[in-house]
Enzyme design. Sequence first.
Site, mmCIF file in Angstrom:
data_model
loop_
_atom_site.group_PDB
_atom_site.id
_atom_site.type_symbol
_atom_site.label_atom_id
_atom_site.label_comp_id
_atom_site.label_asym_id
_atom_site.label_seq_id
_atom_site.Cartn_x
_atom_site.Cartn_y
_atom_site.Cartn_z
ATOM 1 N N LYS A 262 0.845 -1.199 0.000
ATOM 2 C CA LYS A 262 0.000 0.000 0.000
ATOM 3 C C LYS A 262 0.880 1.248 0.000
ATOM 4 O O LYS A 262 1.742 1.410 0.863
ATOM 5 C CB LYS A 262 -0.901 -0.012 1.233
ATOM 6 C CG LYS A 262 -1.735 1.256 1.425
ATOM 7 C CD LYS A 262 -2.691 1.121 2.618
ATOM 8 C CE LYS A 262 -3.416 2.434 2.904
ATOM 9 N NZ LYS A 262 -4.321 2.341 4.071
ATOM 10 N N ASP A 267 -2.888 9.884 4.073
ATOM 11 C CA ASP A 267 -4.292 9.487 4.156
ATOM 12 C C ASP A 267 -5.061 10.468 5.035
ATOM 13 O O ASP A 267 -5.025 10.380 6.264
ATOM 14 C CB ASP A 267 -4.382 8.058 4.729
ATOM 15 C CG ASP A 267 -5.815 7.554 4.781
ATOM 16 O OD1 ASP A 267 -6.707 8.213 4.197
ATOM 17 O OD2 ASP A 267 -6.033 6.494 5.408
ATOM 18 N N LYS A 274 -10.687 12.208 8.300
ATOM 19 C CA LYS A 274 -10.275 11.722 9.615
ATOM 20 C C LYS A 274 -10.279 12.864 10.622
ATOM 21 O O LYS A 274 -10.086 14.021 10.255
ATOM 22 C CB LYS A 274 -8.831 11.192 9.530
ATOM 23 C CG LYS A 274 -8.675 9.876 8.814
ATOM 24 C CD LYS A 274 -7.221 9.424 8.840
ATOM 25 C CE LYS A 274 -7.040 8.105 8.120
ATOM 26 N NZ LYS A 274 -7.709 6.969 8.770
ATOM 27 N N ASP A 285 1.329 5.920 5.861
ATOM 28 C CA ASP A 285 0.375 5.015 5.225
ATOM 29 C C ASP A 285 0.924 4.404 3.922
ATOM 30 O O ASP A 285 0.223 3.666 3.240
ATOM 31 C CB ASP A 285 -0.948 5.752 4.967
ATOM 32 C CG ASP A 285 -2.159 4.843 5.101
ATOM 33 O OD1 ASP A 285 -2.037 3.765 5.697
ATOM 34 O OD2 ASP A 285 -3.233 5.228 4.582
ATOM 35 N N ASP A 344 -12.456 6.714 3.465
ATOM 36 C CA ASP A 344 -11.284 6.428 4.294
ATOM 37 C C ASP A 344 -10.871 4.948 4.201
ATOM 38 O O ASP A 344 -9.796 4.579 4.670
ATOM 39 C CB ASP A 344 -11.570 6.830 5.741
ATOM 40 C CG ASP A 344 -10.311 6.968 6.577
ATOM 41 O OD1 ASP A 344 -9.205 6.966 5.992
ATOM 42 O OD2 ASP A 344 -10.432 7.093 7.810
ATOM 43 N N GLU A 346 -9.598 3.472 1.799
ATOM 44 C CA GLU A 346 -8.996 3.648 0.478
ATOM 45 C C GLU A 346 -7.911 2.632 0.164
ATOM 46 O O GLU A 346 -7.642 2.348 -0.996
ATOM 47 C CB GLU A 346 -8.412 5.072 0.364
ATOM 48 C CG GLU A 346 -6.993 5.264 0.923
ATOM 49 C CD GLU A 346 -6.860 4.999 2.419
ATOM 50 O OE1 GLU A 346 -7.883 5.031 3.121
ATOM 51 O OE2 GLU A 346 -5.737 4.745 2.883
ATOM 52 N N ARG A 348 -7.766 -0.598 0.512
ATOM 53 C CA ARG A 348 -8.278 -1.774 -0.207
ATOM 54 C C ARG A 348 -8.627 -1.417 -1.657
ATOM 55 O O ARG A 348 -8.559 -2.274 -2.534
ATOM 56 C CB ARG A 348 -9.482 -2.357 0.550
ATOM 57 C CG ARG A 348 -10.651 -1.426 0.652
ATOM 58 C CD ARG A 348 -11.618 -1.822 1.757
ATOM 59 N NE ARG A 348 -11.097 -1.525 3.087
ATOM 60 C CZ ARG A 348 -11.741 -1.822 4.215
ATOM 61 N NH1 ARG A 348 -12.909 -2.433 4.184
ATOM 62 N NH2 ARG A 348 -11.205 -1.505 5.384
HETATM 63 N N1 BES Z 1 -4.635 3.976 6.931
HETATM 64 C C1 BES Z 1 -5.831 3.667 7.628
HETATM 65 C C2 BES Z 1 -5.652 2.582 8.684
HETATM 66 C C3 BES Z 1 -4.804 2.947 9.877
HETATM 67 C C4 BES Z 1 -5.384 3.508 10.984
HETATM 68 C C5 BES Z 1 -3.462 2.651 9.881
HETATM 69 C C6 BES Z 1 -4.595 3.805 12.086
HETATM 70 C C7 BES Z 1 -2.678 2.954 10.985
HETATM 71 C C8 BES Z 1 -3.252 3.522 12.084
HETATM 72 C C9 BES Z 1 -6.892 3.167 6.653
HETATM 73 O O1 BES Z 1 -6.860 3.724 5.378
HETATM 74 C C10 BES Z 1 -8.219 3.498 7.229
HETATM 75 O O2 BES Z 1 -8.524 4.656 7.361
HETATM 76 N N2 BES Z 1 -9.011 2.483 7.559
HETATM 77 C C11 BES Z 1 -10.296 2.658 8.120
HETATM 78 C C12 BES Z 1 -11.241 1.703 7.458
HETATM 79 C C13 BES Z 1 -12.683 1.922 7.834
HETATM 80 C C14 BES Z 1 -13.174 3.226 7.267
HETATM 81 C C15 BES Z 1 -13.492 0.769 7.311
HETATM 82 C C16 BES Z 1 -10.208 2.401 9.614
HETATM 83 O O3 BES Z 1 -9.500 1.479 10.013
HETATM 84 O O4 BES Z 1 -10.821 3.140 10.369
HETATM 85 ZN ZN ZN Z 2 -5.058 4.428 4.755
HETATM 86 MN MN MN Z 3 -7.953 5.529 5.260
#
Ligand code: BES
Ligand code: ZN
Ligand code: MN
Length: 513
Positions: A262, A267, A274, A285, A344, A346, A348
């Site tokens: 990734k 992000d 966020k 990220d 968010d 993103e 995947r």
């Molecule tokens: N990059 C984040 C995941 C993340 C969060 C990595 C905290 C490291 C620390 C990812 O893109 C994300 O925002 N995931 C969301 C998915 C949700 C919206 C289904 C999450 O985990 O909240």
């Molecule tokens: Zn992310």
């Molecule tokens: Mn995200």
Amino acid sequence: MQVRLSNDAPLDVRAGALVVPFFSGAALEGVAAEVDAALGGVIADAIAAGETRGRLGEHVLSYAKDAPYRRVLAVGLGERASFEPYLLARYAGTAVRYLGRRNVAEIAIALPPPARGTEAICASFVAEGSITGAFDTTLYQEKPERRIATETVSILAAGFREAELACGLARGVILGEAVNFARRLAITPANDMTPTHLAEEATNAAREAGLEVEVLDEARARQEGMGSFLSVAQGSAQPPKFIVLRYNGDPTSKELLALVGKGITFDTGGISIKPAERMEDMKYDMSGGAGVIAALCAIGKLKPKINVVGLVPATENMPGGKATKPGDIVTAMNGKTIEVINTDAEGRLILADALCYANKLGATKIVDAATLTGACVIALGHASSAAITNDDRFVEQFLGAAKPTGERYWQMPYYDDYTTQMKSDIADLKNTGGRPAGTLTAAAFLKEFAGKTPWVHLDIAGTAYLDNESAWQAKGPTGTPVRAFLALAEALTSHDSAQGNGARSTELAVEAT
Ligand code: BES
Ligand code: ZN
Ligand code: MN
């Protein structure tokens, strides 16, 4: 930093410090016992006085004013019964961080007696840990506050097999530098480390490592049908880049390992923005992508007999005027349509097209690494990454190769219930499956794009960077999954048909250099 071997007798070595290991609750042995005797029992006294219990990373400094080595740093290795070679990376890292901050330029480092017989592996870990211990996180300070001043680390070879030490040392240097390279890419802030800059770094490093490089721009990605990847990029003023690195180490073989990372260089969450708190961490990220780039470079230098392709979809996730909106439907390379519920989620979306592209290139095995879900941090904390697979045999191979590296991966299940959670009312899939099992629904989503190819997904959200420093490692990016990726490539080499023995393959790989 230079890591080398020294044939000097331990008590004659000229250095700023002599580093010796000791096990908790056990009598001093090897070089530690020798130097302790020469100095009238200073180390044994400190242990007897309860100054240290010899736990991993604990250390005691003694001055030996008249000896050629001037100081002795005894560093704990924990219990002798639970010794594993990777602990030597932490041992060496502890020594370099402690002494380097105290301006010690030259260190001589002793191996513990259990290293006998596994010299290549042990030297690799000492070299890796010395180099990663010296990683400088103060890249943007005019006068770095706590620079690590160590320039030379000499591994004391007396009593060990020298040729094996030399092989392992060479591998460890390459691995340690690759780990630090991944960490530098990750720690560099997103205004510097744009997708364009990341692609340039990858291109330069790949040339040096003898890899083929190709960077697909937005137009090429569109031609390839990467609608899911491009839907994330469209809210950003920075152009996306899809980085492809190739290492052809076994031209007669049809096998191709794809490593996918990734590469979200920042992000924000996009329109599903966020909260401000800790959003700065989202420069990390792209850690999975950095890991792929660095691992491919190490593989290019170590030349195992295997074909590997590295794929890094790189883009920002921004809420610009052209950004994807919740409810928008996008189409991935394999024709599947995706309803974007939450912008968010993103990672995947970009990985979906990267997994399709891995299959298009003929991958016979795929591993992806991504800081994918906050849910993974809730499940496993910062202690381990998660591993999810569509192929039990392959994940066993991966876990077997990764274990001796010291990076932790914990397998979590795939059930078709998770795929059900990802079904959309209007499209083939949606990109979020609600709160329950967030790490596993994300994996179930990715599985739709891995197809039938044996695949392992690594969620490194909790392990790619750490808020706390340790004795052997600065806080910030850790270099996960570089070590595991290299170990996997080595374990899958064609001259090693026995599966999963990372330790054995390490020795084979270093012999090949
Ligand atoms: N990059 C984040 C995941 C993340 C969060 C990595 C905290 C490291 C620390 C990812 O893109 C994300 O925002 N995931 C969301 C998915 C949700 C919206 C289904 C999450 O985990 O909240
Ligand atoms: Zn992310
Ligand atoms: Mn995200």
